[in-house]
Design a protein around this motif. Structure first.
Motif, PDB file in Angstrom:
ATOM      1  N   ILE A 154      66.153  14.176  70.724  1.00 28.37           N
ATOM      2  CA  ILE A 154      67.048  13.699  69.667  1.00 28.37           C
ATOM      3  C   ILE A 154      66.307  12.642  68.863  1.00 28.37           C
ATOM      4  N   ILE A 155      66.188  12.889  67.567  1.00 28.49           N
ATOM      5  CA  ILE A 155      65.440  11.981  66.685  1.00 28.49           C
ATOM      6  C   ILE A 155      66.356  11.511  65.565  1.00 28.49           C
ATOM      7  N   THR A 165      61.977  13.344  57.735  1.00 28.57           N
ATOM      8  CA  THR A 165      62.067  13.588  59.172  1.00 28.57           C
ATOM      9  C   THR A 165      61.845  15.066  59.466  1.00 28.57           C
ATOM     10  N   ILE A 166      62.528  15.926  58.751  1.00 26.66           N
ATOM     11  CA  ILE A 166      62.408  17.379  58.952  1.00 26.66           C
ATOM     12  C   ILE A 166      60.984  17.838  58.688  1.00 26.66           C
ATOM     13  N   ILE A 177      63.997  22.732  65.329  1.00 32.47           N
ATOM     14  CA  ILE A 177      65.260  22.032  65.090  1.00 32.47           C
ATOM     15  C   ILE A 177      66.387  22.976  65.480  1.00 32.47           C
ATOM     16  N   ILE A 178      67.288  22.479  66.360  1.00 30.51           N
ATOM     17  CA  ILE A 178      68.408  23.312  66.801  1.00 30.51           C
ATOM     18  C   ILE A 178      69.748  22.823  66.258  1.00 30.51           C
ATOM     19  N   SER A 183      73.997  11.730  62.131  1.00 35.83           N
ATOM     20  CA  SER A 183      73.251  10.675  62.823  1.00 35.83           C
ATOM     21  C   SER A 183      71.820  11.032  63.186  1.00 35.83           C
ATOM     22  N   HIS A 184      71.573  12.302  63.535  1.00 39.00           N
ATOM     23  CA  HIS A 184      70.258  12.648  64.087  1.00 39.00           C
ATOM     24  C   HIS A 184      69.972  14.150  64.008  1.00 39.00           C
ATOM     25  N   ILE A 185      68.767  14.472  64.483  1.00 42.67           N
ATOM     26  CA  ILE A 185      68.321  15.865  64.578  1.00 42.67           C
ATOM     27  C   ILE A 185      68.034  16.152  66.038  1.00 42.67           C
ATOM     28  N   LYS A 186      68.547  17.289  66.534  1.00 42.29           N
ATOM     29  CA  LYS A 186      68.259  17.719  67.905  1.00 42.29           C
ATOM     30  C   LYS A 186      67.219  18.821  67.844  1.00 42.29           C
TER      31      LYS A 186
END
Length: 189
Positions: A154-155, A165-166, A177-178, A183-186
Motif C-alpha cells: 500500500i503506497i 505515483t502511478i 496496481i490492483i 488515500s492510496h494505491i494497492k
C-alpha cells in the motif's frame, strides 16, 4: 549501490534524508495534525489490516501508526517498523516501551535494504513518504522482495500527484496496481 557519507546523509542535503531538527519539526507537525484532526487514525483505518498478519510500516518516521498496527494484527501478528533515520528508530523503541507493544520491532534500513527475510509480510505500507524516495525502482523492488506472493503493498502518494505515483510504480516493472482509493494505491507482485 551508492553510499553516502554519514555526515551528508542526515544533513538534510537530499530529499530522503533530513536533519535531526527537520525530523523533530516533522514529528511535532504530525502530532498537531493528530490532535486537531485525528489524521493518523483516519489514514490508518483505510489500510484494512487483520489479526494475525505480519506487516511492515516502511518509512515509519515518528511511529505514528505502530500502535494502531499492533492492535490490528493482535498478539499473533507482527509489525516491523522500518526507517532510514536513526531518530525514527529511537521513536519506535520509545513507543514500544511506552505502550508495551510486544509484537513490534524497529528495523533500520540502509538505503532501501532491510535485514528482513524475503516474503516476510502480508502487507507492506509506505505512508506519506513515497514523494521523498530518490530511487523509486530500487525502493519498490525492496518492497516487492519483502511482501509475500499473495501479499499487498500500500503506497500513499504523499506530496506528489497521483499520476507521478502511478508512473513510478509502472516504471519499476515489479508491481501491478490492483486498486486505487482516494488515500492510496494497492499493489501486488
Amino acid at each position: 549501490m551508492e553510499t553516502k557519507k554519514l555526515s551528508d546523509r542526515f544533513s538534510g542535503k537530499d530529499r530522503e534524508s533530513m536533519s535531526n531538527l527537520g525530523f523533530n519539526a516533522m514529528t511535532l507537525f504530525m502530532k498537531l495534525m493528530d490532535i486537531v484532526g485525528g489524521h493518523s487514525r483516519k489514514n490508518f483505518q483505510s489500510l484494512g489490516l487483520k489479526a494475525g498478519q505480519t506487516v511492515i510500516d516502511y518509512g515509519c518516521g515518528p511511529a505514528r501508526y505502530i500502535g494502531f498496527a499492533s492492535n490490528a494484527v493482535g498478539e499473533k501478528g507482527k509489525v516491523f517498523a522500518v526507517d532510514i533515520h536513526p531518530l525514527a528508530i529511537a521513536k519506535v523503541k520509545e513507543k514500544i516501551e511506552k505502550l508495551s507493544l510486544t509484537n513490534v520491532e524497529a528495523v533500520f534500513a540502509e538505503n532501501y535494504t532491510t535485514p528482513l527475510n524475503s516474503e516476510t509480510a502480508d502487507v507492506v505500507y509506505a505512508l506519506d513518504m513515497f514523494h521523498m524516495v530518490e530511487k523509486p525502482e530500487d525502493f519498490l523492488n525492496e518492497l516487492s522482495r519483502l511482501v509475500k506472493k499473495e501479499g499487498v503493498i500500500i503506497i500513499e502518494d504523499g506530496h506528489q500527484p497521483r499520476t507521478t505515483t502511478i508512473q513510478k510504480i509502472e516504471q519499476s516493472g515489479c508491481l501491478k496496481i490492483i486498486q486505487e482509493t482516494k488515500s492510496h494505491i494497492k499493489c501486488q507482485k
